[in-house]
Design an enzyme around this catalytic site. Structure first.
Site, mmCIF file in Angstrom:
data_model
loop_
_atom_site.group_PDB
_atom_site.id
_atom_site.type_symbol
_atom_site.label_atom_id
_atom_site.label_comp_id
_atom_site.label_asym_id
_atom_site.label_seq_id
_atom_site.Cartn_x
_atom_site.Cartn_y
_atom_site.Cartn_z
ATOM 1 N N TRP A 1 0.836 -1.216 0.000
ATOM 2 C CA TRP A 1 0.000 0.000 0.000
ATOM 3 C C TRP A 1 0.857 1.247 0.000
ATOM 4 O O TRP A 1 0.382 2.337 -0.236
ATOM 5 C CB TRP A 1 -0.964 -0.007 1.203
ATOM 6 C CG TRP A 1 -0.329 0.246 2.558
ATOM 7 C CD1 TRP A 1 0.856 -0.256 3.012
ATOM 8 C CD2 TRP A 1 -0.847 1.070 3.610
ATOM 9 N NE1 TRP A 1 1.098 0.179 4.299
ATOM 10 C CE2 TRP A 1 0.072 0.999 4.688
ATOM 11 C CE3 TRP A 1 -1.996 1.844 3.764
ATOM 12 C CZ2 TRP A 1 -0.116 1.671 5.891
ATOM 13 C CZ3 TRP A 1 -2.184 2.518 4.967
ATOM 14 C CH2 TRP A 1 -1.255 2.428 6.012
ATOM 15 N N ASP A 2 2.156 1.068 0.251
ATOM 16 C CA ASP A 2 3.113 2.170 0.195
ATOM 17 C C ASP A 2 2.944 2.964 -1.103
ATOM 18 O O ASP A 2 3.089 4.179 -1.125
ATOM 19 C CB ASP A 2 4.561 1.637 0.240
ATOM 20 C CG ASP A 2 4.855 0.810 1.477
ATOM 21 O OD1 ASP A 2 3.946 0.103 1.943
ATOM 22 O OD2 ASP A 2 6.006 0.839 1.962
ATOM 23 N N GLU B 1 0.377 -2.816 12.432
ATOM 24 C CA GLU B 1 0.656 -4.260 12.359
ATOM 25 C C GLU B 1 1.007 -4.872 13.715
ATOM 26 O O GLU B 1 1.304 -6.064 13.792
ATOM 27 C CB GLU B 1 1.762 -4.518 11.334
ATOM 28 C CG GLU B 1 1.303 -4.176 9.928
ATOM 29 C CD GLU B 1 2.363 -4.429 8.868
ATOM 30 O OE1 GLU B 1 3.531 -4.629 9.222
ATOM 31 O OE2 GLU B 1 1.997 -4.410 7.670
ATOM 32 N N LYS C 1 2.394 0.297 16.047
ATOM 33 C CA LYS C 1 3.608 0.370 15.242
ATOM 34 C C LYS C 1 3.650 1.693 14.476
ATOM 35 O O LYS C 1 4.698 2.302 14.318
ATOM 36 C CB LYS C 1 3.589 -0.788 14.247
ATOM 37 C CG LYS C 1 4.785 -0.857 13.321
ATOM 38 C CD LYS C 1 4.679 -2.065 12.409
ATOM 39 C CE LYS C 1 5.897 -2.235 11.526
ATOM 40 N NZ LYS C 1 5.774 -3.355 10.588
ATOM 41 N N GLN C 2 2.476 2.110 13.981
ATOM 42 C CA GLN C 2 2.450 3.241 13.051
ATOM 43 C C GLN C 2 1.059 3.846 13.023
ATOM 44 O O GLN C 2 0.129 3.316 13.630
ATOM 45 C CB GLN C 2 2.819 2.741 11.664
ATOM 46 C CG GLN C 2 1.813 1.760 11.085
ATOM 47 C CD GLN C 2 2.418 0.907 9.983
ATOM 48 O OE1 GLN C 2 2.917 -0.186 10.247
ATOM 49 N NE2 GLN C 2 2.367 1.390 8.761
HETATM 50 C C1 BGC Z 1 4.781 -1.471 7.501
HETATM 51 C C2 BGC Z 1 3.779 -1.522 6.379
HETATM 52 C C3 BGC Z 1 4.504 -1.260 5.076
HETATM 53 C C4 BGC Z 1 5.676 -2.216 4.902
HETATM 54 C C5 BGC Z 1 6.489 -1.922 3.678
HETATM 55 C C6 BGC Z 1 5.902 -2.467 7.241
HETATM 56 O O1 BGC Z 1 6.839 -2.374 8.236
HETATM 57 O O2 BGC Z 1 4.156 -1.796 8.727
HETATM 58 O O3 BGC Z 1 2.772 -0.551 6.566
HETATM 59 O O4 BGC Z 1 3.624 -1.407 4.023
HETATM 60 O O5 BGC Z 1 6.518 -2.117 6.009
HETATM 61 O O6 BGC Z 1 7.034 -0.645 3.737
#
Ligand code: BGC
Length: 758
Positions: free
Chosen positions: A341-342, A482, A590-591
Site C-alpha cells: 500500500w506504500d 501491524e 507500530k504506526q
Molecule cells: C509497515 C507496512 C509497510 C511495509 C512496507 C511495514 O513495516 O508496517 O505498513 O507497508 O513495512 O514498507
C-alpha cells in the site's frame, strides 16, 4: 558522517556527500546513493571488495522464485562494478586507516555518483577517483570512469568482469549462462532465471587512456579481463567502463534483447562517457523542470525533498505498466522488490500531481493485478477482487512471505499474517485510483479500467463481511497498525470498505448503460449487495473522550510506558524484550492507523475527534514503520499543531539521509520519501482533494520564507507560490481552474493568477 553540502549556493543544494570512510557504515551510502532509472538500479557499493559490502543490481519486473519454500523476489543480477587493484603485485588495501581525503557524493540533480580518496601503503600514495551513472536517457545503460594516479612509477593489475557470482542472501536465481567475447572487445553474458525463465543479457566494454595488456578470463558465472598497465608517477590512468542490461521481458526489445544490448553498448562506447552523461543529464533536466520545488530559508529540507524526488524517479518503472515500485525500490533485498500500500497512499500522490503519466502506469499495474486479486479472492472463498498485501508480477497474486523474524519468547519464527488478513490494501488500491481520476480527470482510463477495478473490489467487500447483531462486521484483520493482529472491525478497514462500496454505488449510477452491461456480463455487479453492506456495515464511533477506537478491543488493552523505546536510536527495540503476541495485548501501535483514516477521509470526523485521537494515539505509537511520521506531520499541520508537525517532519526527512548511519543498510524507504513530498505539498502547502474539489490552504513551516511548487490538475499546470503572508496560484494552462480556500471558491482563468492573503 554524511555531510549535506547544502546552503552554500544553488549548485550545492543538490548534493549528499559522505566525507569519512568507515567500513562499518558502508551500507548507508550503498543504498541511499542508489543509482537507477526505474528500469534498473545499482546499489552504490564501492568498487573494492571489503567486508560489509552488499552489491546489488536489480532489474524491475524480473521476479523469480528461488525454490518452492520461498516467495518470488527481484533477483540480484550480474555485478559490473567490483574491482580490486593490485599495485606492484600487492593488493591495495582499502580500510579505515589506509583511506584519507575521502569523498563520496551523489548529485541528485544529475544522477552522478563521484568518489575520491587517497590510499596509503608505506610511501606509496594512490589517488583513486571514480564516476558512475545510470542513464536516464537510455534505460539499459550504465557507465563509469575509474581513475588511478600514483605518487611514483608503478605497475597495476586488476580484473574487470561481468560477475554472476552473486545471490540474494545465498538464494541462487540464475542458471549458469552463456559467456562470450565479441570482436575481441565486447563481453557478453546471457543468463536465465530458474523458475520464471526471464533471460538477462549483460554486455560490457572498456576503453583506456593508455596502452594496456589484456587477457580474457572466464570462470564459473564470470567473464571479463585481467588488465595490466604501467603508470607514470603523477599521470592519471583512466578506464571507462560501459555496461548494458536487457531482458527477454523488455517491451522495447524482447525479441532481440541480446543483440540490442550489444548495439546500445557499442553505440555508447563509441560516443564516450561524457557524451552519454550529457544525454542523461539532459533527461534529468527535463524531469527537474517539471517537478522542481523551491524552499527558501531551510536548505536541509530543500535537499531532503529533492533527494526524495530523485529516489522516487529512479525507483519508478515508468517504462512498463506491468511493474510497480517496491517498498525498498531497487536499493536492496529488503521486502524482495514487492509492492505494498506504500505505493497508493504514500508515493502515488507525488506522481499524480507531479508526473501524471507515471501515475497512470502505476495505477494500470493494479488493473493488470486484477488477475492476481481475483485469484486471491477465490483461494480465500470470497468473490470479486481481493488485492494481495504484497505484489510482484501482477498475475502472481499474494506473495507475502509466511515466516519472519524470531519470536524472543518462543525462539521460533514469527508468522507473518499480513498476507492473509491485512486486507485494507484492496480499498487502498481503489483510493489511489480514485485520487488519480480526481486530479487528472482521465475518463478514458476509468471507462477502460477504473470502473472494473472499483466494482470488482466492491464485490469482494460484499462477500467479506459477516452479519452480526451490530451490523455487518469485518472480523480477524490486521489494520495499518501491524502490532495488532486478528482484530475485529479495525476502523480504518471498515470505513475504507464502506467508502469503496459507496464509490461503486455512485459510479454505477453514472456510467453509460452499455459499459454497465459489459461489466455486468464480465464480472457481475452485485449492486443490491453493495447497498445492503454499505447501509449496514458496523463502524466504530468516537467515545466520550472523542477518541475513535482503532478496533473493537484496542481501548480496553493494558498500556506500557514506551519512553525508552521511543527514545531508542533505532526502531524495533521493543522486540528485544517482548514478543509480537505480547505486544498484541497492549495499547502499542507500530504506526499511524486511525490517523491515516483522518487524512484520507477528511470531512468525516470533527476537528475535536482528530485532535483528541491524535493526543491519545501518538504517545502509544512507536513510529517503527517509516510510513508513520509523514501522516502525523500532515495531520498535525492540518490541526494547527505546528510545533509537533515541524519536529516530526524533520525526523521524517532524516530517515534515509539523516545522522543514523545504520537506518538504510537494507534499502531506502520509498514510502517515507513519498511522505516527505506529502509533508511539503499536503502539509505545508495545504493541497488536498476534498469533496472531489481541489483545496489549497497553505501554512508554511515557521523557518521558511517561501515555498513554491507546481501541480498538474485536470491537465493544467498550476504554479503555487507561498510566503508567510500570502500565496499565489497561477494557472499556466489553457482552461480555467477552480479551487477552494477556507470554504470560498476561486476561479483562475488560463494564464491568470490569484493571490490570497494569509
Ligand atoms: C509497515 C507496512 C509497510 C511495509 C512496507 C511495514 O513495516 O508496517 O505498513 O507497508 O513495512 O514498507
Amino acid at each position: 558522517m554524511i555531510n549535506y553540502n547544502y546552503g552554500k549556493n544553488e549548485n550545492t543544494n543538490w548534493i549528499v556527500e559522505e566525507t569519512i570512510y568507515k567500513e562499518k557504515f558502508l551500507g548507508k551510502t550503498e543504498s541511499t546513493f542508489l543509482l537507477g532509472n526505474g528500469y534498473f538500479g545499482i546499489r552504490s557499493a564501492n568498487e573494492e571488495s571489503t567486508a560489509n559490502t552488499t552489491r546489488n543490481t536489480f532489474i524491475s519486473g524480473t521476479f523469480n522464485k528461488a525454490d518452492e519454500n520461498e516467495v518470488t523476489e527481484l533477483p540480484n543480477v550480474n555485478d559490473v562494478y567490483s574491482l580490486d587493484l593490485f599495485v606492484d603485485g600487492e593488493q591495495l588495501i582499502i580500510n579505515d586507516t589506509t583511506v584519507t581525503n575521502y569523498s563520496k557524493r551523489l548529485n541528485v540533480r544529475t544522477g552522478l555518483l563521484e568518489r575520491k580518496m587517497d590510499v596509503t601503503n608505506g610511501d606509496l600514495v594512490v589517488h583513486i577517483a571514480t564516476k558512475r551513472f545510470i542513464s536516464l536517457a537510455n534505460i539499459h545503460l550504465t557507465a563509469s570512469v575509474f581513475e588511478v594516479t600514483a605518487n611514483k612509477d608503478v605497475s597495476i593489475e586488476f580484473y574487470s568482469m561481468i560477475d554472476g557470482q552473486v545471490s540474494n542472501s545465498g538464494a541462487q536465481h540464475f542458471y549458469e549462462g552463456e559467456k562470450k567475447l565479441i570482436d575481441g572487445k565486447y563481453l557478453e553474458n546471457v543468463i536465465k532465471t530458474t523458475q520464471s525463465k526471464v533471460e538477462v543479457a549483460t554486455h560490457v566494454a572498456h576503453n583506456f587512456n593508455q596502452d594496456i595488456d589484456s587477457l580474457i578470463m572466464m570462470d564459473r558465472r564470470k567473464v571479463g579481463f585481467r588488465y595490466r598497465a604501467n603508470l607514470t608517477s603523477g599521470i592519471p590512468f583512466t578506464m571507462e567502463k560501459y555496461a548494458t542490461f536487457t531482458t527477454s521481458i523488455d517491451l522495447d526489445c524482447q525479441d532481440n534483447f541480446v543483440q540490442t544490448g550489444l548495439e546500445i553498448l557499442q553505440d555508447a562506447e563509441a560516443n564516450g562517457f561524457a557524451a552519454e552523461l550529457e544525454k542523461s543529464v539532459a533527461a534529468w533536466n527535463e524531469y527537474w523542470n517539471e517537478v522542481n520545488i523551491e524552499i527558501e530559508g531551510d536548505d536541509f529540507t530543500l535537499l531532503s525533498v529533492r533527494y526524495a524526488q530523485y529516489q522516487l524517479r529512479v525507483n519508478c518503472p515508468m517504462h512498463d505498466e506491468r511493474m510497480n515500485i517496491g517498498a525498498k525500490g531497487l536499493s536492496g533485498e529488503g521486502y524482495k522488490g514487492h509492492t505494498f500500500w506504500d505505493t497508493e497512499l504514500f508515493m502515488l500522490p507525488y506522481f499524480i500531481f507531479a508526473q501524471p503519466q507515471a501515475a497512470r502506469s502505476l495505477v494500470k499495474y493494479r488493473y493488470h493485478g486484477l488477475e492476481g486479486a481475483r485469484l486471491k479472492a477465490k483461494e480465500n472463498n470470497y468473490q470479486g477482487a481481493m488485492y494481495p498485501w504484497e505484489a510482484a508480477w501482477p498475475s502472481d497474486g499474494e506473495v507475502t512471505p509466511v515466516w519472519g523474524a524470531a519470536d524472543v519468547v518462543t525462539g521460533e519464527a514469527t508468522k507473518i499474517w499480513s498476507g492473509f488478513i491485512e486486507q485494507h490494501i484492496t480499498a487502498d488500491v481503489i483510493y489511489g485510483l480514485w485520487l488519480y481520476y480526481q486530479v487528472t480527470g482521465d475518463q478514458e482510463f476509468m471507462n477502460k479500467y477504473g470502473y472494473e477495478m472499483i466494482f470488482d473490489t466492491a464485490n469482494f467487500w460484499t462477500s467479506r463481511v459477516e452479519m452480526e447483531a451490530k451490523g455487518y462486521v469485518i472480523k480477524n484483520v490486521i489494520g495499518p497498525d501491524e502490532y495488532k493482529e486478528h482484530v475485529d472491525n479495525n476502523s480504518f478497514t471498515n470505513y475504507m470498505a464502506k467508502w469503496n462500496l459507496d464509490l461503486a454505488l455512485s459510479y454505477v449510477e453514472m456510467i453509460d448503460e452499455s459499459l454497465k452491461a459489459d461489466l455486468k456480463q464480465k464480472i457481475g455487479l452485485n449492486i443490491d449487495g453493495w447497498k445492503d453492506v454499505s447501509n449496514n456495515i458496523f463502524l466504530n464511533t468516537p467515545n466520550e473522550d472523542n477518541v475513535l477506537p482503532q478496533d473493537d478491543t484496542y481501548l480496553t488493552l493494558d498500556t506500557l510506558d514506551l519512553t525508552p523505546y521511543k527514545n531508542a536510536d533505532r526502531v524495533g527495540t521493543l522486540f528485544e524484550e517482548y514478543s509480537l503476541s505480547q505486544v498484541n495485548k497492549l495499547q502499542i501501535s507500530k504506526q499511524a492507523d486511525v490517523m491515516v483514516l483522518f487524512l484520507l477521509m477528511e470531512g468525516l470526523f470533527s476537528k475535536e475527534v482528530k485532535q483528541s485521537s491524535f493526543e491519545y494515539y501518538e504517545p502509544k505509537t512507536l513510529h517503527d514503520s517509516s510510513l508513520s511520521l509523514s501522516t502525523h506531520v500532515v495531520l498535525a499541520q492540518d490541526l494547527g499543531n505546528t510545533d509537533i508537525s515541524e519536529v516530526l517532519f524533520e525526523r521524517a526527512c532524516k530517515i534515509d539521509i539523516g545522522e543514523n548511519m545504520k537506518s538504510s543498510d537494507h534499502g531506502i524507504h520509498t514510502a517515507s520519501l513519498g511522505g516527505i513530498w506529502q509533508g511539503v505539498v499536503y502539509g505545508f502547502g495545504g493541497v488536498r482533494i476534498v469533496n472531489e474539489q481541489l483545496r489549497i490552504e497553505p501554512s508554511i513551516h515557521s523557518k521558511w520564507n517561501k515555498l513554491a511548487f507546481r501541480i498538474n490538475y485536470q491537465s493544467q499546470v498550476l504554479a503555487i507560490n507561498i510566503s508567510q503572508q500570502a500565496f499565489t496560484v497561477a494557472n499556466h494552462g489553457s482552461t480555467n481552474i477552480k479551487f477552494i480556500n477556507k470554504g470560498k471558491t476561486y476561479d483562475v482563468a488560463a494564464n491568470d493568477q490569484v493571490t490570497i492573503n494569509l
